[in-house]
Design a protein around this motif. Structure first.
Motif, PDB file in Angstrom:
ATOM      1  N   LYS A  41      28.785  27.203  79.908  1.00 34.05           N
ATOM      2  CA  LYS A  41      27.934  27.478  78.741  1.00 34.05           C
ATOM      3  C   LYS A  41      26.607  28.129  79.148  1.00 34.05           C
ATOM      4  N   GLN A  44      27.147  31.670  80.226  1.00 37.33           N
ATOM      5  CA  GLN A  44      27.383  32.513  79.057  1.00 37.33           C
ATOM      6  C   GLN A  44      26.073  32.867  78.362  1.00 37.33           C
ATOM      7  N   ILE A  75      28.966  29.106  71.267  1.00 41.29           N
ATOM      8  CA  ILE A  75      29.598  29.445  72.538  1.00 41.29           C
ATOM      9  C   ILE A  75      31.002  29.980  72.269  1.00 41.29           C
TER      10      ILE A  75
END
Length: 130
Positions: A41, A44, A75
């Motif tokens: 996460k 990203q 996400i």
């Protein structure tokens, strides 16, 4: 004089070619990037430049542009493990598109990535899912 100019031109061409090859060599591999993009996460979020514009359909099924902020961002899981869609990656030298097409569903989305400073970043997406 002509020989000196020719030698200088050849030397410049060789340096340019070597620099281009070095750039290709140092560029992040898209598949490795995508794996980490899907799994981490924080990674990203570090590879998305906020805010950015996306295109989506409104309630009247008209395409509209929407500004995506980090606060509104969810996400993404862009792997091809879904049973309700097929996923195809179109990879070019400085861009990549992940196409998701529904199988008996209304999924129709393109996620666009770009290579900047030898690293991949999510640039935008177009979601025409119904």
């Amino acid at each position: 004089m002509k020989k000196i100019i020719a030698i200088l031109l050849i030397a410049c061409f060789c340096q340019l070619t070597a620099a281009q090859e070095k750039t290709k060599t140092n560029s992040e591999n898209f598949n490795s990037f995508l794996k980490k993009f899907n799994e981490d996460k924080n990674f990203q979020l570090s590879r998305v430049k906020f805010p950015f514009a996306i295109k989506t359909l409104n309630d009247d099924l008209e395409e509209v542009s929407v500004t995506m902020t980090q606060k509104n961002y969810k996400i993404l899981k862009l792997d091809d493990k879904g049973m309700e869609f097929k996923q195809k990656i179109i990879l070019k030298q400085k861009s990549a598109v992940i196409e998701q097409r529904g199988i008996d569903t209304g999924i129709y989305a393109d996620y666009i990535f770009e290579l900047k400073d030898n690293k991949w970043f999510l640039k935008t997406w177009v979601d025409q899912s119904t």
